[in-house]
Design an enzyme around this catalytic site. Sequence first.
Site, PDB file in Angstrom:
ATOM      1  N   PRO A   1      19.138 -20.426 -28.247  1.00 23.43           N
ATOM      2  CG  PRO A   1      21.427 -19.991 -28.047  1.00 23.43           C
ATOM      3  CD  PRO A   1      20.458 -21.086 -28.355  1.00 23.43           C
TER       4      PRO A   1
ATOM      5  CD  GLU B   1      29.836 -22.304 -31.749  1.00 22.51           C
ATOM      6  OE1 GLU B   1      29.356 -21.155 -31.741  1.00 22.51           O
ATOM      7  OE2 GLU B   1      30.372 -22.827 -30.757  1.00 22.51           O
TER       8      GLU B   1
ATOM      9  NE  ARG C   1       2.546 -26.616 -13.593  1.00 25.54           N
ATOM     10  CZ  ARG C   1       2.570 -27.259 -12.422  1.00 25.54           C
ATOM     11  NH1 ARG C   1       3.295 -28.355 -12.275  1.00 25.54           N
ATOM     12  NH2 ARG C   1       1.876 -26.820 -11.402  1.00 25.54           N
TER      13      ARG C   1
ATOM     14  CG  ASP D   1       1.037 -23.400 -11.358  1.00 26.92           C
ATOM     15  OD1 ASP D   1       0.970 -23.714 -10.162  1.00 26.92           O
ATOM     16  OD2 ASP D   1       1.125 -24.241 -12.274  1.00 26.92           O
TER      17      ASP D   1
END
Length: 255
Positions: free
Chosen positions: A88, A116, A154, A169
């Site tokens: 993150p 963590e 893709r 897309d």
Amino acid sequence: MRIDLLSIFPDFFTTPLNEGIVRRAILAGILDIGIHNIREHATGPHRTTDDRPYGGGEGMVMKAEPLAACLAAVPRVGERRRVILMSPRGLPFSQGRAQDYATNCDQLILLCGRYEGVDERFTARFVDEACSIGDYVLSGGELAALVVVDAVCRLLPGALGCADSAEKDSFSRSLLKHHQYTRPPLFAGMTVPGVLLSGDHAAVERHRFLESVRLTLERRPDLLAGLSLSQAERKLLHREGLLAAVEAAQRGRTA
């Protein structure tokens, strides 16, 4: 292209990688996937891959030694290899980043963080970049790694049945994709826009472009900062009363 996945839960990937476009790309030899169990490279009777953080605090931290040993066991493929930590704290994943990976890498190594986080000494020594798929917390990096695999796959030449699919897309051109319709022509009292049934391909393209612009203005105006317009498109937007709103969004303001 080769993608290697490093995880303490390798079975997590079994079913997702055996479905859809990714499976077809693997069978066609377009994509090669390696799955590596970090626990196999841990020492001690319990194959421990985590420990309490120095300085105290909540949770556990992934140990550097088994991560380094697992990474060292991954065979090198090509000259352009990138080691990516799913975290993150990483740079936001985007269509542009997926295109970068697909175009400029022979091998991606995706390390799935847990707990963590990862001992920073391993990150500093071995990781080229950290990558995040969004501003939320997952239990681990496995789901995030699958998102990267699918998005990159893709974009590989030959992975999609239609060569134009990836280029059209959502996000490929800083626009959301237009609405889609298929048979039957009448459903629940609702019809298909007549232009899509007209057979006039130029009119269809104009309709779809305008719809993409309207949807992007409504839902993701931030994307328009990266939109480059041809002279013909600018004239079309001006005629439809949309050019001022697009230019304002590109400047970060509301028209």
